[in-house]
Design an enzyme around this catalytic site. Structure first.
Site, PDB file in Angstrom:
ATOM      1  N   LEU A  64      12.357 -19.437  -3.000  1.00 26.20           N
ATOM      2  CA  LEU A  64      11.192 -18.969  -2.459  1.00 26.20           C
ATOM      3  C   LEU A  64      10.065 -19.030  -3.107  1.00 26.20           C
ATOM      4  CD1 LEU A  64      10.131 -16.605  -0.466  1.00 26.20           C
ATOM      5  CD2 LEU A  64      10.414 -14.927  -2.301  1.00 26.20           C
TER       6      LEU A  64
ATOM      7  N   ARG B 264       0.500   9.111 -10.115  1.00 23.24           N
ATOM      8  CA  ARG B 264       0.469   7.854  -9.370  1.00 23.24           C
ATOM      9  C   ARG B 264       1.151   6.368 -10.132  1.00 23.24           C
ATOM     10  NH1 ARG B 264      -3.503   7.452  -5.591  1.00 23.24           N
ATOM     11  NH2 ARG B 264      -3.793   5.272  -6.228  1.00 23.24           N
TER      12      ARG B 264
ATOM     13  N   HIS C 193       3.291   3.257  -8.723  1.00 21.21           N
ATOM     14  CA  HIS C 193       3.136   1.982  -8.982  1.00 21.21           C
ATOM     15  C   HIS C 193       4.335   1.264  -9.654  1.00 21.21           C
ATOM     16  CE1 HIS C 193      -0.913   2.268  -7.806  1.00 21.21           C
ATOM     17  NE2 HIS C 193      -1.170   3.060  -8.618  1.00 21.21           N
TER      18      HIS C 193
ATOM     19  N   ARG D  48      -6.393  -1.754   8.072  1.00 23.37           N
ATOM     20  CA  ARG D  48      -7.618  -2.840   7.450  1.00 23.37           C
ATOM     21  C   ARG D  48      -6.995  -4.156   6.546  1.00 23.37           C
ATOM     22  NH1 ARG D  48      -8.412   1.946   4.902  1.00 23.37           N
ATOM     23  NH2 ARG D  48      -8.290   1.907   2.623  1.00 23.37           N
ATOM     24  N   LEU D  49      -7.940  -5.011   6.649  1.00 27.74           N
ATOM     25  CA  LEU D  49      -7.229  -6.163   5.580  1.00 27.74           C
ATOM     26  C   LEU D  49      -7.871  -5.898   4.121  1.00 27.74           C
ATOM     27  CD1 LEU D  49      -8.210  -9.083   8.132  1.00 27.74           C
ATOM     28  CD2 LEU D  49      -5.754  -7.907   7.650  1.00 27.74           C
TER      29      LEU D  49
ATOM     30  N   GLU E  13      -0.267 -13.069  12.913  1.00 28.02           N
ATOM     31  CA  GLU E  13       0.083 -11.800  13.491  1.00 28.02           C
ATOM     32  C   GLU E  13       0.134 -10.607  12.462  1.00 28.02           C
ATOM     33  OE1 GLU E  13       0.662 -11.512  16.783  1.00 28.02           O
ATOM     34  OE2 GLU E  13       0.499 -13.687  17.197  1.00 28.02           O
TER      35      GLU E  13
ATOM     36  N   ASP F 100       0.798  -1.163  -0.177  1.00 29.01           N
ATOM     37  CA  ASP F 100      -0.268  -0.100  -0.118  1.00 29.01           C
ATOM     38  C   ASP F 100       0.691   1.331   0.069  1.00 29.01           C
ATOM     39  OD1 ASP F 100      -2.226   1.308   0.006  1.00 29.01           O
ATOM     40  OD2 ASP F 100      -2.828   1.404   2.128  1.00 29.01           O
TER      41      ASP F 100
ATOM     42  N   SER G  64      -6.469  -6.144  -6.395  1.00 23.18           N
ATOM     43  CA  SER G  64      -7.722  -6.592  -5.992  1.00 23.18           C
ATOM     44  C   SER G  64      -8.728  -6.572  -6.688  1.00 23.18           C
ATOM     45  CB  SER G  64      -8.201  -6.022  -4.537  1.00 23.18           C
ATOM     46  OG  SER G  64      -8.661  -4.487  -4.773  1.00 23.18           O
TER      47      SER G  64
ATOM     48  N   TRP H 257       2.657   7.864  -2.087  1.00 24.28           N
ATOM     49  CA  TRP H 257       4.382   8.243  -2.121  1.00 24.28           C
ATOM     50  C   TRP H 257       4.602   8.990  -3.396  1.00 24.28           C
ATOM     51  CZ3 TRP H 257       8.078   6.528  -5.869  1.00 24.28           C
ATOM     52  CH2 TRP H 257       9.188   6.568  -5.480  1.00 24.28           C
TER      53      TRP H 257
END
Length: 238
Positions: free
Chosen positions: A123, A25, A29, A186-187, A199, A12, A57, A17
């Site tokens: 990874l 913007r 990104h 928030r999620l 966590e 986020d 999303s 930024w």
């Protein structure tokens, strides 16, 4: 130091930024996408085995059309870059989310990337793309219902483990630590099922500025949590 096996990150603050620097913007990104590779390497060097990032999303389609188009253009470029990065760093890449909502050429790039990195042993890198947790759960329920109708699944035998096997993250351990950058608390419809016992760590640092040092801070805070009883660990007696 106990390093989380799986870290999930909500990337986020790219747009804010960039705005703070007097830039568009889309510049934010672009810089944010470059930071993903740096954090992937840092996480692996620290001993993290799974890293999952929230890239786009299901709600992001509601952003201004110009911004969405720019993000899709950036995504196309990133997929090609990620293919090279995965080969160089031995990363196994998997894309989460509803791929049917993406253009054909992007789906083709995703398939190529996943197949090319399938046997890599470094990874495990998951990219949540056109992803929303409610959408993921809804799709899983539809598939379970279809399998019940076809007699493949007995409703009486549906368990949490069986249900988890229908999610985009099947076969991947739940995150130990969630990091969200740029100060939001928030999620945002991210991994709602998978984060049940995770966590949470929130930082005001925007994603393009999130560094290896910031990642170490998050892991240090993780180590101060009491995973058995909840809360922050009490100081040990000297």
């Amino acid at each position: 130091m106990n390093v989380p096996q799986h870290i999930a990150i909500i990337l986020d603050g790219n747009g804010r930024w960039a705005k703070a620097k007097g830039m568009p913007r889309n510049y934010g990104h672009a810089q944010g996408s470059k930071n993903v590779e740096r954090i992937c390497k840092a996480a692996w060097d620290m001993g993290v085995k799974y890293l999952t990032v929230y890239a786009f999303s299901t709600e992001n389609w509601n952003r201004p059309k110009d911004e969405v188009n720019a993000l899709m253009k950036l995504l196309r470029t990133y997929m090609k870059t990620c293919l090279k990065t995965a080969a160089k760093n031995n990363m196994k890449v998997r894309v989460l989310g509803d791929k049917t909502g993406l253009d054909d050429d992007i789906r083709k790039c995703i398939k190529e990337l996943e197949e090319a990195s399938e046997n890599n042993t470094g990874l495990n890198f998951q990219i949540a793309l056109n992803y929303g947790s409610r959408d993921e759960i809804t799709r899983a329920i539809r598939q379970i219902c279809a399998d019940c109708v076809e007699g493949k699944v007995d409703p009486a035998n549906i368990t949490e483990d069986l249900f988890a096997g229908y999610l985009d993250t099947r076969g991947i351990p739940d995150p130990d630590l969630l990091i969200r950058t740029s100060g939001e608390l928030r999620l945002s419809n991210y991994l709602l099922w998978q984060l049940a016992y995770t966590e949470f760590y929130f930082t005001d640092v925007p994603w393009p500025d999130f560094s290896k040092e910031e990642l170490a801070k998050a892991i240090e805070q993780f180590n101060r949590r009491d995973r058995r009883y909840g809360g922050v660990k009490e100081e040990e007696d000297v």
